[in-house]
Scaffold this motif. Structure first.
Motif, PDB file in Angstrom:
ATOM      1  N   CYS A 184       0.837  -1.196   0.000  1.00 39.93           N
ATOM      2  CA  CYS A 184       0.000   0.000   0.000  1.00 39.93           C
ATOM      3  C   CYS A 184       0.877   1.253   0.000  1.00 39.93           C
ATOM      4  CB  CYS A 184      -0.913   0.017   1.224  1.00 39.93           C
ATOM      5  SG  CYS A 184      -2.150  -1.285   1.246  1.00 39.93           S
ATOM      6  N   ASP A 232      -1.701   5.829  -3.744  1.00 37.95           N
ATOM      7  CA  ASP A 232      -1.217   6.219  -2.421  1.00 37.95           C
ATOM      8  C   ASP A 232      -0.483   7.554  -2.490  1.00 37.95           C
ATOM      9  OD1 ASP A 232      -0.581   5.887   0.392  1.00 37.95           O
ATOM     10  OD2 ASP A 232       1.463   5.371  -0.241  1.00 37.95           O
ATOM     11  N   GLU A 271      -6.867   2.039   0.561  1.00 40.97           N
ATOM     12  CA  GLU A 271      -7.788   1.180   1.301  1.00 40.97           C
ATOM     13  C   GLU A 271      -9.046   0.845   0.502  1.00 40.97           C
ATOM     14  OE1 GLU A 271      -8.846   5.333   1.730  1.00 40.97           O
ATOM     15  OE2 GLU A 271      -6.972   4.264   2.124  1.00 40.97           O
ATOM     16  N   ARG A 285      -8.536  -3.824   4.627  1.00 42.94           N
ATOM     17  CA  ARG A 285      -7.818  -3.885   5.902  1.00 42.94           C
ATOM     18  C   ARG A 285      -6.335  -4.150   5.747  1.00 42.94           C
ATOM     19  NH1 ARG A 285     -11.058  -8.199   9.326  1.00 42.94           N
ATOM     20  NH2 ARG A 285     -10.881  -9.266   7.310  1.00 42.94           N
ATOM     21  N   CYS A 292      -4.102  -2.624   4.161  1.00 43.69           N
ATOM     22  CA  CYS A 292      -3.289  -1.411   4.289  1.00 43.69           C
ATOM     23  C   CYS A 292      -3.034  -1.068   5.757  1.00 43.69           C
ATOM     24  CB  CYS A 292      -3.972  -0.244   3.583  1.00 43.69           C
ATOM     25  SG  CYS A 292      -4.004  -0.399   1.782  1.00 43.69           S
ATOM     26  N   LYS A 293      -4.064  -1.209   6.582  1.00 42.60           N
ATOM     27  CA  LYS A 293      -3.893  -0.951   8.016  1.00 42.60           C
ATOM     28  C   LYS A 293      -2.989  -1.999   8.649  1.00 42.60           C
ATOM     29  CE  LYS A 293      -8.316   1.423   8.571  1.00 42.60           C
ATOM     30  NZ  LYS A 293      -9.639   1.425   9.255  1.00 42.60           N
TER      31      LYS A 293
END
Length: 273
Positions: free
Chosen positions: A128, A150, A235, A240, A242-243
């Motif tokens: 990401c 991004d 995202e 999720r 990416c988190k």
């Protein structure tokens, strides 16, 4: 019971030290495959920039370009040249690990471990973070579009993803309010949206820099039934993951130091007794 606790705490200490050594080892290991140098040209016949040169060009772009349309064009070119499209047959021959498509254990042991837990996402992983994507310098259309989105999102540009069947591109909003289609993989910026392209697929060809789009008959993808557009940052496409990626780069250092601290506290307490 105390003996079991003692063994577990000792194992935690050893494990923490080993993870710390892996992290320190990674500081001296390049994320990019040795094959991907400035003389490596992918199917679009574009030499691959070093990560340092990619970052330098992005910094210059951010400092000098105020016109959004020019910004979109230059950013797409940098990601087109900074991330090499590795042919699937080369990956099959040399393996994902050779091209760092699976995150190496010394880069992030958490993402590496997840490649066994959830291989459909993490075995052939797309970063990401645009910085990590450029640092690795390898990927396919999904990775290039994800990295570009991004970067643009971080520069306060409205973005999104377009799925053209088996091909992924990005989209971004220009100063005049129109949505441009950005293809960092094949290399091109189309100054109109998907609806217009679907009505006349051949109209996208003049806006591509590489003859690969003609040779591969890419215009047909714009005329086929597509899977629509997802608006938003990384995202919007990767959810999720990416988190989890952000957390993994924090936890890779927090975890070993926490384990070592627990073991150290136990040792000090035991000696006092």
């Amino acid at each position: 019971m105390k003996r079991i606790a003692s063994v577990l705490l000792y194992a935690a200490g050893v494990g923490g030290v080993m993870l710390l050594i892996i992290n320190l080892w990674g500081l001296f290991m390049p994320l990019r495959s040795p094959e991907i140098g400035e003389d490596y040209a992918d199917f679009a016949r574009s030499g691959t920039l070093s990560s340092g040169e990619s970052f330098r060009r992005l910094q210059n772009l951010a400092e000098r370009s105020s016109e959004k349309e020019l910004f979109l064009n230059e950013a797409t070119k940098i990601f087109h040249q900074g991330i090499a499209h590795i042919p699937r047959e080369d990956v099959e021959q040399k393996g994902l690990d050779y091209y760092r498509m699976r995150v190496p254990v010394w880069e992030n042991f958490i993402l590496y471990a997840l490649s066994y837990v959830k291989p459909d996402t993490y075995m052939d992983y797309e970063f990401c973070s645009y910085r990590k994507a450029l640092e690795r310098g390898t990927g396919r259309c999904g990775q290039q579009s994800l990295a570009l989105v991004d970067y643009l999102s971080r520069n306060n540009i409205e973005t999104g993803f377009i799925s053209l069947g088996g091909h992924a591109i990005a989209t971004a909003k220009s100063d005049d309010g129109t949505w441009h289609m950005l293809d960092p993989d094949y290399g091109g910026v189309v100054p109109f949206d998907l609806n217009a392209a679907e009505k006349n697929p051949a109209s996208v060809i003049p806006y591509y820099w590489s003859p690969a789009i003609v040779e591969n008959n890419m215009a047909r993808l714009y005329g086929s039934e597509n899977n629509g557009i997802k608006y938003g940052g990384p995202e919007a496409r990767f959810g999720r993951a990416c988190k989890i990626e952000q957390a993994a780069y924090l936890l890779k250092w927090i975890a070993p130091f926490t384990l070592i601290a627990i073991w150290g506290f136990y040792m000090v307490r035991t000696r006092k007794r």
